[in-house]
Design a protein around this motif. Structure first.
Motif, mmCIF file in Angstrom:
data_model
loop_
_atom_site.group_PDB
_atom_site.id
_atom_site.type_symbol
_atom_site.label_atom_id
_atom_site.label_comp_id
_atom_site.label_asym_id
_atom_site.label_seq_id
_atom_site.Cartn_x
_atom_site.Cartn_y
_atom_site.Cartn_z
ATOM 1 N N GLY A 21 33.835 -25.332 20.266
ATOM 2 C CA GLY A 21 32.535 -25.326 20.926
ATOM 3 C C GLY A 21 31.709 -26.477 20.395
ATOM 4 N N ARG A 22 31.311 -27.376 21.286
ATOM 5 C CA ARG A 22 30.552 -28.550 20.858
ATOM 6 C C ARG A 22 29.058 -28.273 21.006
ATOM 7 N NH1 ARG A 22 33.436 -33.771 22.028
ATOM 8 N NH2 ARG A 22 34.575 -32.730 20.364
ATOM 9 N N LEU A 23 28.310 -28.543 19.927
ATOM 10 C CA LEU A 23 26.865 -28.341 19.923
ATOM 11 C C LEU A 23 26.092 -29.660 19.956
ATOM 12 C CD1 LEU A 23 26.859 -25.439 17.345
ATOM 13 C CD2 LEU A 23 25.766 -25.308 19.584
ATOM 14 N N LEU A 24 26.676 -30.697 19.389
ATOM 15 C CA LEU A 24 26.010 -31.997 19.318
ATOM 16 C C LEU A 24 27.090 -33.068 19.447
ATOM 17 C CD1 LEU A 24 23.001 -32.923 18.576
ATOM 18 C CD2 LEU A 24 23.900 -33.414 16.318
ATOM 19 N N PRO A 25 26.837 -34.180 20.163
ATOM 20 C CA PRO A 25 25.611 -34.536 20.851
ATOM 21 C C PRO A 25 25.513 -33.880 22.228
ATOM 22 C CG PRO A 25 27.233 -36.273 21.118
ATOM 23 C CD PRO A 25 27.860 -35.232 20.233
ATOM 24 N N PHE A 26 24.315 -33.907 22.777
ATOM 25 C CA PHE A 26 24.143 -33.513 24.171
ATOM 26 C C PHE A 26 23.104 -34.438 24.787
ATOM 27 C CE2 PHE A 26 20.847 -31.214 22.053
ATOM 28 C CZ PHE A 26 19.867 -30.925 22.987
ATOM 29 N N ARG A 27 22.902 -34.316 26.079
ATOM 30 C CA ARG A 27 22.185 -35.342 26.841
ATOM 31 C C ARG A 27 20.788 -35.633 26.303
ATOM 32 N NH1 ARG A 27 18.916 -34.892 31.101
ATOM 33 N NH2 ARG A 27 19.387 -32.668 31.292
ATOM 34 N N ARG A 28 20.054 -34.595 25.934
ATOM 35 C CA ARG A 28 18.652 -34.793 25.545
ATOM 36 C C ARG A 28 18.484 -35.091 24.061
ATOM 37 N NH1 ARG A 28 15.435 -29.816 27.017
ATOM 38 N NH2 ARG A 28 13.730 -31.079 26.184
ATOM 39 N N ILE A 38 28.480 -32.026 16.067
ATOM 40 C CA ILE A 38 28.729 -30.725 15.453
ATOM 41 C C ILE A 38 29.709 -29.970 16.345
ATOM 42 C CG2 ILE A 38 27.747 -28.518 14.700
ATOM 43 C CD1 ILE A 38 25.053 -29.938 14.298
ATOM 44 N N ASP A 39 30.901 -29.692 15.810
ATOM 45 C CA ASP A 39 31.911 -28.907 16.522
ATOM 46 C C ASP A 39 32.106 -27.573 15.814
ATOM 47 O OD1 ASP A 39 32.629 -30.334 18.737
ATOM 48 O OD2 ASP A 39 34.556 -31.024 17.980
ATOM 49 N N SER A 114 50.071 -14.101 11.824
ATOM 50 C CA SER A 114 48.854 -14.637 12.448
ATOM 51 C C SER A 114 47.760 -14.754 11.396
ATOM 52 C CB SER A 114 48.401 -13.732 13.590
ATOM 53 O OG SER A 114 49.368 -13.701 14.632
ATOM 54 N N TYR A 115 46.916 -15.796 11.535
ATOM 55 C CA TYR A 115 45.871 -16.058 10.556
ATOM 56 C C TYR A 115 44.568 -16.421 11.270
ATOM 57 C CZ TYR A 115 49.709 -16.398 7.189
ATOM 58 O OH TYR A 115 50.801 -16.132 6.404
ATOM 59 N N PRO A 116 43.424 -15.955 10.732
ATOM 60 C CA PRO A 116 42.148 -16.324 11.346
ATOM 61 C C PRO A 116 41.791 -17.780 11.035
ATOM 62 C CG PRO A 116 41.764 -15.111 9.324
ATOM 63 C CD PRO A 116 43.244 -15.101 9.542
ATOM 64 N N ILE A 117 41.030 -18.378 11.934
ATOM 65 C CA ILE A 117 40.479 -19.715 11.689
ATOM 66 C C ILE A 117 39.065 -19.761 12.267
ATOM 67 C CG2 ILE A 117 41.475 -20.714 13.811
ATOM 68 C CD1 ILE A 117 41.268 -22.571 10.460
ATOM 69 N N HIS A 118 38.125 -20.243 11.452
ATOM 70 C CA HIS A 118 36.726 -20.303 11.884
ATOM 71 C C HIS A 118 36.014 -21.310 10.990
ATOM 72 C CE1 HIS A 118 32.671 -18.061 12.687
ATOM 73 N NE2 HIS A 118 32.807 -19.157 13.430
ATOM 74 N N GLY A 119 35.345 -22.250 11.603
ATOM 75 C CA GLY A 119 34.617 -23.215 10.787
ATOM 76 C C GLY A 119 33.904 -24.255 11.630
ATOM 77 N N TYR A 120 33.372 -25.241 10.943
ATOM 78 C CA TYR A 120 32.603 -26.313 11.578
ATOM 79 C C TYR A 120 33.081 -27.656 11.060
ATOM 80 C CZ TYR A 120 29.354 -22.818 13.345
ATOM 81 O OH TYR A 120 28.810 -21.755 14.011
ATOM 82 N N GLN A 121 33.148 -28.615 11.971
ATOM 83 C CA GLN A 121 33.288 -29.996 11.530
ATOM 84 C C GLN A 121 32.113 -30.781 12.087
ATOM 85 O OE1 GLN A 121 36.353 -33.330 12.546
ATOM 86 N NE2 GLN A 121 37.025 -32.398 10.625
#
Length: 290
Positions: A21-28, A38-39, A114-121
């Motif tokens: 899920g991409r949060l940044l950048p965006f148009r405005r 920010i992913d 199976s393993y969980p994965i959750h984070g930010y780059q």
């Protein structure tokens, strides 16, 4: 909603066999402080045969900061760094004039479970005078980051400065990244605690600001002097990003960030010609998107 705040929804992006899920950048809004990208990765499950395998790809002009909440990723790059990224640690690869790296499910998790994965780059643009520095990689263990309890909240200073503290992570411009967790309903007052622009990312739970409710997967962007108070629901987790904006515009193409369009064109040509440094022992190659 007043003009000094923007609400951003995650947009799904495909990075090979994984959706983020991409949060940044965006148009405005192209940047928040020096943060250009920010992913949000997951929360998801690495299932047998569906491993995270991001092959060799390049960067210039930025530092990548990887922060996991769950799971593990094996990082390898052309500086020779090999690091198992684990929850709560912070991993900071500075590309400078050019680096390549891979991100993969580690070998010990390729065992049929199976393993969980959750984070930010997140990507942090380098100041203009440091865009061409030598590449390097820094890993800071979870227990070495400043962590404290405040008014019933648990806070971790992942990067930069805030709340009268300083993270041991070496950064190149004034910034902050803070991880905040609540157990019960709470009130967060950030006035005087953080300097610069701010992005408030709701990892889980919900926050309220001026009767505006911000839920999981959303981001609120404001200036700290304007956005100084938030009401947090019980069991909420936030990431705060931001800092002083860089004085020059940044251009973004694929994995390249620069204050110069010409420099990005050069990086594109260098990657096509396979003139970037490579990850030792790795022959994979993600072609330049056309």
């Amino acid at each position: 909603m007043t003009n000094n705040k923007m609400l951003v929804e995650e947009r799904s992006r495909d990075i090979g066999n994984f959706l983020v899920g991409r949060l940044l950048p965006f148009r405005r809004k192209r940047q928040v402080g020096p943060f250009t990208f920010i992913d949000h990765m997951g929360p998801s499950v690495i299932a047998p045969g569906q491993y995270l395998d991001i092959d060799q790809h390049p960067h210039i002009g930025l530092s990548t900061l990887t922060y996991l909440l769950e799971g593990e990723i094996e990082h390898r790059d052309s500086t020779g760094a090999e690091q198992l990224i684990t929850p709560g640690s912070v991993n900071f690869m500075t590309s400078g004039y050019g680096v390549t790296h891979t991100e993969r499910t580690p070998q010990h998790q390729r065992n049929g479970d199976s393993y969980p994965i959750h984070g930010y780059q997140v990507w942090v643009a380098l100041p203009k005078e440091q865009e061409e520095i030598a590449p390097n990689f820094v890993h800071i263990a979870k227990e070495d980051l400043p962590q404290w309890e405040e008014n019933g909240m648990h806070l971790t200073l992942v990067a930069g400065e805030g709340y009268g503290r300083k993270s041991p992570l070496p950064v190149y411009s004034p910034l902050f990244m803070v991880d905040i967790k609540t157990v019960k309903n709470n009130h967060l007052d950030i006035q005087g605690q953080l300097k610069g622009e701010i992005a408030i990312v709701v990892v889980e739970g919900e926050v309220s600001s001026d009767e505006q409710r911000i839920g999981q997967g959303q981001m609120l962007i404001a200036k700290t002097e304007d956005e100084c108070c938030l009401d947090l629901a019980a069991h909420t987790r936030l990431l705060l990003f931001g800092g002083a904006p860089l004085p020059e515009e940044r251009f973004l193409y694929w994995n390249f960030v620069s204050s110069s369009k010409e420099r990005i064109e050069q990086a594109k040509a260098d990657w096509k010609a396979k003139e970037f440094p490579i990850v030792p022992g790795d022959t994979t190659y993600i072609p330049l998107p056309e």
